[in-house]
Design a protein around this motif. Structure first.
Motif, PDB file in Angstrom:
ATOM      1  N   TYR A 102       0.858  -1.175   0.000  1.00 25.28           N
ATOM      2  CA  TYR A 102       0.000   0.000   0.000  1.00 25.28           C
ATOM      3  C   TYR A 102       0.897   1.227   0.000  1.00 25.28           C
ATOM      4  CZ  TYR A 102      -3.269   3.632   1.400  1.00 25.28           C
ATOM      5  OH  TYR A 102      -4.011   4.782   1.448  1.00 25.28           O
ATOM      6  N   GLU A 103       0.894   1.942  -1.118  1.00 27.97           N
ATOM      7  CA  GLU A 103       1.773   3.093  -1.328  1.00 27.97           C
ATOM      8  C   GLU A 103       3.216   2.696  -1.019  1.00 27.97           C
ATOM      9  OE1 GLU A 103      -0.234   6.328   0.783  1.00 27.97           O
ATOM     10  OE2 GLU A 103      -1.239   6.822  -1.099  1.00 27.97           O
ATOM     11  N   GLU A 104       3.876   3.281  -0.001  1.00 26.65           N
ATOM     12  CA  GLU A 104       5.289   2.974   0.261  1.00 26.65           C
ATOM     13  C   GLU A 104       5.464   1.805   1.225  1.00 26.65           C
ATOM     14  OE1 GLU A 104       7.538   4.511  -1.509  1.00 26.65           O
ATOM     15  OE2 GLU A 104       5.882   5.640  -2.428  1.00 26.65           O
ATOM     16  N   ALA A 105       4.377   1.343   1.836  1.00 30.98           N
ATOM     17  CA  ALA A 105       4.472   0.274   2.845  1.00 30.98           C
ATOM     18  C   ALA A 105       4.173  -1.075   2.208  1.00 30.98           C
ATOM     19  CB  ALA A 105       3.497   0.551   3.978  1.00 30.98           C
ATOM     20  N   GLN A 106       4.784  -2.118   2.819  1.00 27.93           N
ATOM     21  CA  GLN A 106       4.492  -3.459   2.335  1.00 27.93           C
ATOM     22  C   GLN A 106       4.704  -4.482   3.449  1.00 27.93           C
ATOM     23  OE1 GLN A 106       7.370  -3.708  -0.917  1.00 27.93           O
ATOM     24  NE2 GLN A 106       8.685  -5.034   0.319  1.00 27.93           N
ATOM     25  N   LEU A 107       4.067  -5.628   3.299  1.00 30.65           N
ATOM     26  CA  LEU A 107       4.200  -6.737   4.238  1.00 30.65           C
ATOM     27  C   LEU A 107       4.427  -8.005   3.447  1.00 30.65           C
ATOM     28  CD1 LEU A 107       1.143  -6.045   6.625  1.00 30.65           C
ATOM     29  CD2 LEU A 107       3.557  -5.582   7.109  1.00 30.65           C
ATOM     30  N   ASN A 108       5.324  -8.879   3.996  1.00 30.96           N
ATOM     31  CA  ASN A 108       5.453 -10.179   3.359  1.00 30.96           C
ATOM     32  C   ASN A 108       4.388 -11.124   3.920  1.00 30.96           C
ATOM     33  OD1 ASN A 108       6.448 -11.243   5.800  1.00 30.96           O
ATOM     34  ND2 ASN A 108       8.579 -10.824   5.214  1.00 30.96           N
ATOM     35  N   TYR A 109       4.336 -12.355   3.390  1.00 32.80           N
ATOM     36  CA  TYR A 109       3.281 -13.289   3.793  1.00 32.80           C
ATOM     37  C   TYR A 109       3.363 -13.601   5.286  1.00 32.80           C
ATOM     38  CZ  TYR A 109       1.133 -14.229  -0.727  1.00 32.80           C
ATOM     39  OH  TYR A 109       0.421 -14.102  -1.888  1.00 32.80           O
ATOM     40  N   ARG A 110       4.575 -13.761   5.809  1.00 28.86           N
ATOM     41  CA  ARG A 110       4.739 -14.076   7.228  1.00 28.86           C
ATOM     42  C   ARG A 110       4.250 -12.912   8.087  1.00 28.86           C
ATOM     43  NH1 ARG A 110       8.541 -12.364  10.273  1.00 28.86           N
ATOM     44  NH2 ARG A 110       9.881 -11.865   8.505  1.00 28.86           N
ATOM     45  N   GLU A 111       4.656 -11.674   7.765  1.00 22.61           N
ATOM     46  CA  GLU A 111       4.257 -10.505   8.550  1.00 22.61           C
ATOM     47  C   GLU A 111       2.743 -10.291   8.506  1.00 22.61           C
ATOM     48  OE1 GLU A 111       8.282  -7.768   7.882  1.00 22.61           O
ATOM     49  OE2 GLU A 111       6.669  -7.793   6.379  1.00 22.61           O
ATOM     50  N   LEU A 112       2.174 -10.426   7.316  1.00 20.54           N
ATOM     51  CA  LEU A 112       0.723 -10.252   7.190  1.00 20.54           C
ATOM     52  C   LEU A 112      -0.014 -11.301   8.014  1.00 20.54           C
ATOM     53  CD1 LEU A 112      -1.796  -8.975   5.943  1.00 20.54           C
ATOM     54  CD2 LEU A 112      -1.421 -10.395   3.901  1.00 20.54           C
ATOM     55  N   ASN A 113       0.467 -12.526   7.971  1.00 13.34           N
ATOM     56  CA  ASN A 113      -0.177 -13.607   8.724  1.00 13.34           C
ATOM     57  C   ASN A 113      -0.091 -13.367  10.231  1.00 13.34           C
ATOM     58  OD1 ASN A 113      -1.462 -16.281   8.757  1.00 13.34           O
ATOM     59  ND2 ASN A 113       0.452 -16.946   9.701  1.00 13.34           N
ATOM     60  N   GLN A 114       1.070 -12.927  10.681  1.00  6.86           N
ATOM     61  CA  GLN A 114       1.250 -12.713  12.117  1.00  6.86           C
ATOM     62  C   GLN A 114       0.336 -11.602  12.628  1.00  6.86           C
ATOM     63  OE1 GLN A 114       5.461 -12.019  12.391  1.00  6.86           O
ATOM     64  NE2 GLN A 114       5.947 -14.196  12.719  1.00  6.86           N
ATOM     65  N   ARG A 115       0.252 -10.494  11.898  1.00 10.51           N
ATOM     66  CA  ARG A 115      -0.610  -9.392  12.340  1.00 10.51           C
ATOM     67  C   ARG A 115      -2.086  -9.800  12.318  1.00 10.51           C
ATOM     68  NH1 ARG A 115       2.031  -3.662  10.322  1.00 10.51           N
ATOM     69  NH2 ARG A 115       4.226  -4.276  10.578  1.00 10.51           N
ATOM     70  N   ALA A 116      -2.470 -10.564  11.279  1.00 11.19           N
ATOM     71  CA  ALA A 116      -3.847 -11.051  11.232  1.00 11.19           C
ATOM     72  C   ALA A 116      -4.122 -11.987  12.398  1.00 11.19           C
ATOM     73  CB  ALA A 116      -4.095 -11.755   9.904  1.00 11.19           C
ATOM     74  N   ASN A 117      -3.123 -12.798  12.762  1.00 12.42           N
ATOM     75  CA  ASN A 117      -3.297 -13.707  13.904  1.00 12.42           C
ATOM     76  C   ASN A 117      -3.514 -12.926  15.199  1.00 12.42           C
ATOM     77  OD1 ASN A 117      -3.033 -15.984  12.338  1.00 12.42           O
ATOM     78  ND2 ASN A 117      -0.824 -16.229  12.735  1.00 12.42           N
ATOM     79  N   GLN A 118      -2.787 -11.822  15.356  1.00 13.77           N
ATOM     80  CA  GLN A 118      -2.950 -11.006  16.566  1.00 13.77           C
ATOM     81  C   GLN A 118      -4.374 -10.437  16.651  1.00 13.77           C
ATOM     82  OE1 GLN A 118       0.464  -8.481  15.691  1.00 13.77           O
ATOM     83  NE2 GLN A 118       1.517  -9.228  17.564  1.00 13.77           N
ATOM     84  N   VAL A 119      -4.891  -9.977  15.498  1.00 12.18           N
ATOM     85  CA  VAL A 119      -6.275  -9.482  15.480  1.00 12.18           C
ATOM     86  C   VAL A 119      -7.241 -10.608  15.813  1.00 12.18           C
ATOM     87  CG1 VAL A 119      -8.102  -8.528  14.017  1.00 12.18           C
ATOM     88  CG2 VAL A 119      -5.773  -7.619  13.855  1.00 12.18           C
ATOM     89  N   ALA A 120      -6.989 -11.799  15.261  1.00 12.55           N
ATOM     90  CA  ALA A 120      -7.871 -12.936  15.504  1.00 12.55           C
ATOM     91  C   ALA A 120      -7.906 -13.302  16.990  1.00 12.55           C
ATOM     92  CB  ALA A 120      -7.418 -14.127  14.666  1.00 12.55           C
ATOM     93  N   HIS A 121      -6.732 -13.403  17.621  1.00 13.31           N
ATOM     94  CA  HIS A 121      -6.684 -13.740  19.049  1.00 13.31           C
ATOM     95  C   HIS A 121      -7.396 -12.668  19.880  1.00 13.31           C
ATOM     96  CE1 HIS A 121      -4.261 -17.337  18.843  1.00 13.31           C
ATOM     97  NE2 HIS A 121      -3.335 -16.717  18.084  1.00 13.31           N
TER      98      HIS A 121
END
Length: 950
Positions: free
Chosen positions: A502-521
């Motif tokens: 998104y614009e200048e920011a980016q996440l790899n698959y591992r980072e995206l998964n980890q942050r989504a996991n934190q929201v899920a918990h």
């Protein structure tokens, strides 16, 4: 009697003028003369009969018989002129007809018949000069000493079908008399055609004419100007009259059953066949008001029966098919209409058109475009001394109407000849139509008390073929999984690959998964679990994707809430759905009532969320659990939420991967508002395949300049457009620089052929046309726009895997190929229904009449038809729903909102198409004078601001 005041016909009205006689022309002759002035070189109104003569022919006696015929009938010696602006018949006192002979006896036998056919067609297509005459030509083609072809050609202005029979009958009688050495023995004619023409003009005036016209004016009041049959090609702006014909013979058994049915019902065979034909037209068009033209001999006096001339008239028979009557009931309606029409048959069709002044168009005939006739078939052979006569047909390649069905009674059964406009119909369509007519007749004689909507038209084999065409294939990979599980597989395969930008920011698959996991918990800790609905109200950002995945991983289903929607609409959806938790951001969290909804801000509350585990949560969902609920416009002013389970959207995404093969090198641009279901595949297709998801900035989906630059900078390979936005995008000068694009996917609106062709010229990449409603996991059909079509349309294609696409009539029966019906969807992609709307769910989601027990189909409200190649063509809507820039809009929802304003008495919304092809919504308002404030305040009315969310 049809003729009133005991009026009689006489033959004392001729006025000699030099060596000719002059009479007024009949009304029918007047019309044909006018048409001839428009196209003086047209052979369209030539009438021809071709007779094969086998045996010893005495040519000089045939010439003598022909000359006697012309002397006997004045009309065969007639030409036309104008006097003082009026058309008159000019009758020569002597016969002038020559039997022209062409000798083909020296032509090789292999070529003889083809040469004769070519000469016959050439003769038939040679125009007449109405001013000079003669208007009868006779030609004899000699094949050998005992084989001849006799061609008799007349202009319709002096003849009709009945007249052709008289001419042939009298010609053979005269020839036989001359062979036997007897003088002509035909009875003297009591009158001539010119006497009829003058009598007709005397009769059709004053009170008698008014009485006749009054009936037809009432009978045809409000009748449709044109019957909208399903055609293979668009109707041309100018009718060319190019045509062809096909025939079918009904068995003797079926023909006898139809005669028996007619007797038992107290109607004529003509009425039974007409009613059946009108049922066919009703079932093909979906129209209940069916208008058919039927020619009648118009010889209802004994003096006219033996005359050659243009007598034939056309009755306009209008039948009401409404209420789905039984066939027996429809027969009674047809009988009543027919008897009344015959009682008012004296008004010539041409005079009727002149008096009624119907809407005129060069593209179709006035009052009716489909004709029907029942006629006695010509005897297949006639025998004369030393000669056997048989009839031949030459297809002139013309048709006066869209369709004309001529049924002939023959010794072998009823022969059906269907003549059709080749600008509109293909021969395969007409072949099917003839088959469906025969099937209908079989159904009718089997059960005349069956309702006309239920009468089977398809044979069992054809029904099986249509059902098989309706079914998509199977997926290799099992679709019975959950959406977030497919994403987690890619995390395990490619954890370090860039997943999200998104614009200048980016996440790899591992980072995206980890942050989504934190929201899920975090969500689970506040009580979210399987089948919980969690709202998400965010602008497009990294946090939006993290939130979506987090909701799914928690076991919940997400409900997208656009922060640009009016607050009232957002609160309505939250209240309607029973949402108690919303993922949002600090600036919009106050929209939601804090006492009823827990707002979790992914910016202000992230510190708390970040304390949660980065490990995948324990699975707590099954494929049948909900993945998301998307709200769409409602016809009653109340939006409705479609509940989509995991297995439905997983089937859709896995099929998409099967069809288009996204790879790790692909980059998909996510630009569709997430309240629109296309966003679902934009988010998740790249994330379950290892590709890169690129998020467009908020509000950019309508900015073609921004899109061009983003495609170039981010090297986008896959993008979606609604057709209206694609048209704007193609106008951008930088489109040709979007070289990274591999595929463009269109859906949300009808893709026109013109836009498809413009795309092909501007962008050397794939274009795919997809179709599907929110209630069926995004898309259910697909078509590659590189595929060849035999006409300028863009179909919506074939069903995707594990999906059924039915095109059904009002009785939920499959319609024939090429016929319009309502589109129904079945298969694993169907929504569970509408949230908290059991009544609407029951109305739109019906038991599948062709599937296993418990299977359902969704009624889309879209009109469509199957094409012969198995593709589906979208035709429009059955209701007032419209698509605007890809968004589904129920006009009733907007009207309900606008009608709330105190200054409005009544409001109606329409979607108006501009000359550019774009659509816009227009409101028509009746002000309430008692209301508060000027009507101009409506522009700022907040309730009407629901448009912003649509």
């Amino acid at each position: 009697m049809i003729y009133e005041n005991d009026q009689t016909l006489n033959s004392d009205t001729s006025e000699p003028e030099g060596d000719v006689y002059v009479f007024p022309a009949s009304f029918g002759q007047q019309r044909l003369w006018f048409l001839n002035q428009l196209e003086p070189s047209s052979p369209f109104y030539n009438i021809s009969r071709i007779v094969r003569l086998s045996g010893r022919l005495q040519t000089e006696l045939l010439q003598q018989a022909l000359t006697t015929m012309v002397e006997r009938h004045e009309v065969l010696r007639t030409r036309f002129a104008t006097e003082n602006g009026n058309l008159v018949q000019v009758i020569a006192p002597e016969a002038d007809v020559r039997l022209a002979t062409i000798d083909l006896s020296g032509v090789h036998d292999d070529e003889k018949e083809a040469t004769a056919q070519r000469l016959a067609k050439q003769e038939v297509e040679t125009p007449f000069d109405l001013a000079r005459g003669p208007l009868l030509r006779a030609q004899l083609i000699r094949l050998d000493v005992e084989q001849h072809l006799l061609l008799l050609t007349m202009h319709h202005i002096i003849s009709d079908g009945w007249s052709s029979g008289i001419l042939l009958r009298e010609l053979t009688s005269l020839y036989q008399g001359f062979v036997d050495g007897r003088p002509a023995s035909l009875p003297e004619l009591p009158i001539q055609y010119a006497d009829f023409a003058e009598w007709q003009r005397e009769l059709l005036q004053g009170e008698f004419l008014e009485k006749q016209i009054a009936y037809w004016r009432k009978h045809l009041e409000g009748a449709p100007a044109v019957i909208e049959l399903p055609t293979d090609q668009p109707r041309p702006q100018v009718q060319t009259f190019r045509g062809a014909r096909q025939t079918a013979l009904l068995s003797g058994g079926l023909s006898r059953q139809l005669e028996e049915l007619s007797r038992s019902q107290g109607v004529t065979l003509f009425m039974t066949l007409l009613a059946a034909f009108q049922v066919l037209l009703h079932r093909y068009s979906g129209v209940e008001d069916i208008v058919v033209g039927s020619p009648i001999a118009n010889r209802n006096r004994s003096e006219l029966e033996g005359l050659i001339g243009f007598f034939v008239n056309i009755l306009v028979l209008r039948t009401d098919c409404s209420g789905n009557p039984t066939f027996s009931e429809l027969l009674r309606r047809v009988r009543e209409v027919g008897l009344e029409a015959y009682a008012h048959q004296d008004v010539p069709f041409d005079k009727l058109v002149e008096e009624l002044k119907p809407e005129r168009s060069l593209s179709y005939s006035p009052l009716f475009q489909v004709a029907f006739a029942l006629q006695k078939g010509l005897e297949s052979t006639l025998n004369l001394p030393g000669l056997k006569l048989s009839w031949m047909e030459v297809d002139r390649g013309s048709s006066k109407f869209d369709l004309a069905l001529f049924v002939s009674e023959t010794a072998d059964g009823l022969s059906c000849l269907l003549e059709y406009d080749t600008d509109l119909f293909q021969d395969t369509t007409i072949r099917r139509m003839l088959g469906h007519f025969e099937n209908l007749l079989q159904s009718i004689v089997s059960n005349p008390d069956q309702r006309i909507g239920k009468l089977p038209m398809l044979t069992p084999a054809e029904l099986s073929e249509v059902i098989a065409m309706s079914r998509g294939g199977e997926l290799v990979e099992n679709h019975r999984t959950c959406l977030h599980e497919l994403f987690q597989r890619q995390v395990e395969k490619n954890p370090e690959n860039v997943a999200l930008v998104y614009e200048e920011a980016q996440l790899n698959y591992r980072e995206l998964n980890q942050r989504a996991n934190q929201v899920a918990h975090y969500l689970r800790r506040v009580g979210v679990g399987a089948e919980t609905l969690v709202g998400i109200c965010l602008e497009r950002s990294l946090e939006m994707v993290i939130g979506l995945l987090g909701i799914l991983k928690a076991g919940a289903a997400y409900v997208p809430l656009d922060p640009t929607y009016p607050d009232e609409r957002l609160r309505l959806i939250v209240e309607e759905s029973g949402i108690s938790v919303v993922l949002t951001e600090q600036r919009v969290r106050d929209i939601f009532p804090q006492d009823a909804v827990r707002s979790i801000s992914l910016d202000a509350d992230w510190t708390d969320v970040a304390r949660e585990s980065t490990e995948n949560p324990e699975p707590n969902t099954v494929p049948g659990n909900l993945a998301y609920v998307i709200y769409t416009s409602g016809s009653t002013g109340k939006p409705k939420g479609s509940m989509i389970p995991h297995e439905g959207i997983c089937n859709r995404l896995l099929w998409m991967q099967d069809a288009y093969h996204l790879t790790e090198s692909d980059r998909v641009l996510q630009k569709t508002p997430f309240t629109f279901d296309v966003s679902v595949w934009e988010f998740f297709w790249p994330l379950i395949t290892g590709a890169r998801l690129v998020m467009a900035k908020p509000g950019s989906h309508g900015d073609s300049r921004y899109l061009v630059e983003t495609i170039k900078q981010q090297e986008i390979t896959t993008i979606h457009f609604v057709p209206s936005m694609l048209a704007a995008f193609l106008e951008d000068g930088g489109v040709s620089e979007c070289r990274s694009l591999k595929r463009v996917i269109c859906s949300g609106e009808a893709l026109t052929y013109e836009l498809k062709e413009r795309f092909r010229k501007r962008l050397p990449t794939e274009l795919h046309n997809l179709y599907g409603p929110t209630e069926a996991s995004v898309d259910v059909t697909y078509w590659h726009c590189g595929s060849e079509m035999d006409r300028p349309v863009v179909p919506i294609g074939r069903p995707i895997a594990n999906t059924q696409i039915y095109v059904l009539d009002k009785e939920l029966q499959p319609v024939p190929v090429g016929v319009a019906g309502e589109l129904y969807i079945g298969g694993v992609g169907l929504a569970r229904g509408y949230l908290q709307r059991a009544d609407l769910t029951a109305e739109r989601f019906l038991p599948d009449p062709f599937g296993e027990k418990g299977a359902r189909i969704y009624r889309t409200g879209d009109l469509a038809r199957y094409l012969a190649d198995g593709n589906v063509e979208y035709l429009g809507r059955t209701d007032h729903q419209v698509k605007l820039r890809g968004f589904r809009i129920e006009l009733g929802e907007i009207e309900s909102a606008l009608n709330e304003h105190p200054a409005v008495q009544q409001a109606v919304f329409v979607a108006r198409e501009e000359s550019t092809g774009s659509k816009r919504l227009v409101a028509y308002v009746v002000p309430d004078q008692r209301g508060a404030g000027p009507i101009s305040r409506l522009l700022n009315f907040e309730a009407a601001g629901q448009l912003d969310g649509l």
